[in-house]
Scaffold this active site. Structure first.
Site, PDB file in Angstrom:
ATOM      1  N   GLY A 192       0.788  -1.228   0.000  1.00  0.00           N
ATOM      2  CA  GLY A 192       0.000   0.000   0.000  1.00  0.00           C
ATOM      3  C   GLY A 192       0.817   1.273   0.000  1.00  0.00           C
ATOM      4  O   GLY A 192       1.801   1.380   0.713  1.00  0.00           O
ATOM      5  N   SER A 193       0.427   2.262  -0.779  1.00  0.00           N
ATOM      6  CA  SER A 193       1.247   3.442  -0.975  1.00  0.00           C
ATOM      7  C   SER A 193       0.463   4.551  -1.664  1.00  0.00           C
ATOM      8  O   SER A 193      -0.756   4.491  -1.758  1.00  0.00           O
ATOM      9  CB  SER A 193       2.476   3.054  -1.800  1.00  0.00           C
ATOM     10  OG  SER A 193       2.114   2.162  -2.825  1.00  0.00           O
TER      11      SER A 193
END
Length: 215
Positions: free
Chosen positions: A184-185
């Protein structure tokens, strides 16, 4: 325009470059536990979670082929538009949050030349947090027909590694794969002054497909 870097058939899915350090040990462990599970109930208990983890890794590191959309600026990332913010210099920042369920291969928003790829050390707070602006990140600059375009790959709480695929000085086509963020980013793109935003907060985007600007 079809993806210029593909060797797989149209509509196919390959695995992302830069996935090996995570994927190979996971798949190897799953294969070993499955092989030993035939003779041991204890190994059978291990095989279930390791196989599930390997399947999850294969899904996370997928890199599907895309038919690239025609348009001046296209989305560099799969995800959801988290914010649209006017900047003091006249530009507009569009921030796209990428959950672990999204494809994490990022693409060039415009055709042009990569003039800068800068790694900036930082923290690892969740990418949806405002403080994530100080996270580990890679800052890209592209020389394009619209002038200088800045794009920032931001690591999240789990994503501790950003993998650029191409160096400074490389000429890229619009929609070309340029890098990977593991887990996730967030990806930010800064539109030049006078370029109207076509997306809105909460809208889902697809890298290489969703158009970011409006004529």
């Amino acid at each position: 325009m079809p993806d210029s870097q593909t060797s797989a058939p149209r509509g196919g899915v390959r695995l992302a470059r830069g996935a090996s350090p995570w994927l190979l040990p996971t798949v190897a462990t799953a294969a070993l536990s499955l092989a030993r599970a035939r003779k041991s109930g204890r190994w059978a208990a291990v095989a279930v979670p390791t196989t599930a983890l390997a399947a999850g890794m294969l899904w996370f590191f997928r890199d599907p082929e895309r038919e690239i959309t025609q348009g001046r600026v296209i989305s560099p990332a799969d995800g959801v538009v988290q914010s649209i913010m006017p900047w003091k210099d006249g530009r507009t920042r569009v921030a796209i949050f990428m959950s672990p369920l999204n494809v994490h291969v990022n693409r060039a928003p415009l055709a042009g030349t990569v003039t800068s790829v800068e790694h900036v050390p930082g923290g690892f707070v969740p990418a949806f947090n405002k403080e994530s602006e100080n996270n580990e990140r890679v800052v890209w600059h592209f020389d394009t027909e619209l002038g200088d375009i800045e794009m920032v790959q931001i690591a999240g709480a789990v994503a501790r590694r950003i993998v650029p695929y191409i160096p400074q000085g490389t000429k890229v086509e619009q929609g070309e794969r340029i890098g990977l963020i593991r887990f996730g980013s967030r990806v930010d793109i800064y539109l030049p002054e006078g370029v109207e935003v076509a997306v809105e907060v909460g809208q889902a985007t697809t890298a290489g497909v969703t158009r970011i600007d409006r004529d």
